[in-house]
Design an enzyme around this catalytic site. Structure first.
Site, short mmCIF file in Angstrom:
data_model
loop_
_atom_site.label_atom_id
_atom_site.label_comp_id
_atom_site.label_asym_id
_atom_site.label_seq_id
_atom_site.Cartn_x
_atom_site.Cartn_y
_atom_site.Cartn_z
N GLN A 1 42.56 36.84 43.42
CA GLN A 1 42.10 38.04 42.73
C GLN A 1 42.52 39.28 43.52
O GLN A 1 42.09 39.46 44.67
CB GLN A 1 40.58 38.04 42.56
CG GLN A 1 40.11 39.21 41.68
CD GLN A 1 38.60 39.33 41.63
OE1 GLN A 1 37.98 39.83 42.56
NE2 GLN A 1 38.00 38.87 40.53
N TYR B 1 35.84 49.24 40.29
CA TYR B 1 36.97 49.36 41.20
C TYR B 1 38.12 50.08 40.48
O TYR B 1 37.98 50.53 39.36
CB TYR B 1 37.34 47.98 41.76
CG TYR B 1 36.17 47.41 42.55
CD1 TYR B 1 35.67 48.09 43.66
CD2 TYR B 1 35.52 46.26 42.14
CE1 TYR B 1 34.57 47.61 44.37
CE2 TYR B 1 34.41 45.77 42.84
CZ TYR B 1 33.94 46.45 43.95
OH TYR B 1 32.84 46.00 44.63
N GLY C 1 29.37 31.88 39.23
CA GLY C 1 29.44 32.51 40.54
C GLY C 1 28.41 32.01 41.50
O GLY C 1 28.64 31.10 42.29
#
Length: 379
Positions: free
Chosen positions: A99, A182, A327
């Site tokens: 990623q 981000y 996750g």
């Protein structure tokens, strides 16, 4: 009921995945001075039963992220460190995407890596994000007002160069971190991007940075690229009016799908991540599956955010998604896929103080590679 749909294979990009349970990207702060380690190899190999692992977010250049010891990918030593991890995952029968990550305006000029970079904190516009906790900097400073990026192509090149190194390291594909406030998300969001040039204003202009970055990394990885998106916003001071969010993300997904991507990972709205700023929740709450599924015609669709295997099985079985990313439960259960296969509970207690390293942490294995496996002796 056995999770027959979740455990079925699926072709994603050029790769056949052994199941549809992906391990989501998880920031764990164990890359000392940005370099991957043997301990990280152990951690990823433990979880190689996932159909696809997404690596923790990898910085494409030195940036003053609030996460100390986040990994990078800009030199040969990074390539060697990631190659060691990837080889281990492959030997264990797993697949892994890297990623790629640029934090943009949510960096801090006093963070060690930002100082080493010798450049300002950059963003699409000179608008500071609210919030921020830099625990490795004296005091608890929040985010600063960034310097507007003069030429966004310079940042796109950082992603492109990192993709080339990711290929050298042996990643099976890459995912662009386009969520959670981000830099790609910052360009998309009309509250963070107030530019008046070709990179801001209209939906098409705000989506340009994401799509041009996607085109740049596809030059190296072809169809083995993916996007992580969070249309509901919230985290890191993201969140547009609903009309803007629907228009922006439907356009982006439609165009990305036409370009050819392996999959889109959609983050759904979760109340506990709805961060309040100035006493007001920031998220644009809406159902991401009903809002955007119709725009994804060629790529696979994976759902993330508090999706338990039981729900994931139902969603896959009914054709609403192609798979799920998990996750937090992958942090605490390295044998998560095996537990799902054999009906074992996800009952390990999370070691909250050691999710990330801190000033007092001396043993980085604690809360990282020391979670117990289930008892399979009576199968």
């Amino acid at each position: 009921m056995a999770a027959l749909s979740l455990l079925s294979p699926i072709k994603v990009g050029t790769h056949m995945l052994k199941n549809r349970i992906g391990m989501a990207a998880l920031t764990r702060n164990r890359a000392e001075n940005t370099y991957p380690t043997d301990l990280m190899r152990e951690y990823y190999v433990q979880r190689a039963d996932a159909g696809l692992i997404i690596s923790e977010a990898i910085l494409v250049s030195r940036q003053g992220t609030e996460w100390p010891h986040a990994p990078g990918l800009w030199d040969d030593r990074h390539v060697a460190g990631w190659r060691n991890i990837i080889n281990g995952v492959h030997e264990a029968g797993g697949k892994i995407y890297g990623q790629l990550w640029h934090v943009g305006r949510v960096a801090h000029p006093d963070a060690p890596e930002q100082k080493l970079a010798g450049v300002p904190v950059y963003g699409p516009s000179a608008i500071a994000a609210r919030g921020g906790k830099f625990r490795h900097i004296p005091g608890t400073p929040g985010y600063v007002t960034p310097v507007e990026i003069e030429d966004p192509w310079t940042i796109i090149k950082q992603f492109k160069d990192a993709a080339v190194l990711a290929k050298q390291a042996g990643f099976d594909g890459i995912q662009l971190h386009s969520a959670n406030g981000y830099i790609i998300n910052q360009f998309l969001d009309s509250t963070a991007n107030k530019r008046t040039d070709q990179w801001g204003g209209s939906v098409e202009n705000r989506a340009r940075f994401a799509l041009e970055t996607l085109k740049a990394v596809k030059e190296t990885f072809g169809e083995d690229v993916a996007l992580k998106l969070n249309p509901t916003g919230g985290y890191n001071d993201m969140g547009m009016p609903l009309e803007d969010a629907l228009a922006t993300f439907s356009y982006l997904m439609s165009e990305a799908d036409k370009l050819g991507v392996a999959f889109i990972e959609l983050m759904r709205y979760v109340e506990k991540y709805d961060v309040p700023y100035d006493g007001v929740a920031r998220s644009t709450k809406h159902d991401v599956l009903s809002s955007y599924r119709k725009y994804i015609k060629n790529a696979k669709l994976f759902l993330n955010a508090d999706v338990l295997p039981s729900e994931g099985e139902q969603l896959v079985a009914t054709g609403k998604i192609d798979g799920t990313f998990i996750g937090f439960n992958f942090i605490t259960h390295p044998d998560l896929v095996k537990r799902v296969r054999h009906g074992k509970p996800l009952d390990n207690v999370p070691d909250i103080p050691h999710l990330q390293t801190n000033k007092t942490t001396t043993d980085w294995r604690t809360g990282y590679t020391d979670y117990p496996l289930a008892d399979y002796s009576k199968l």
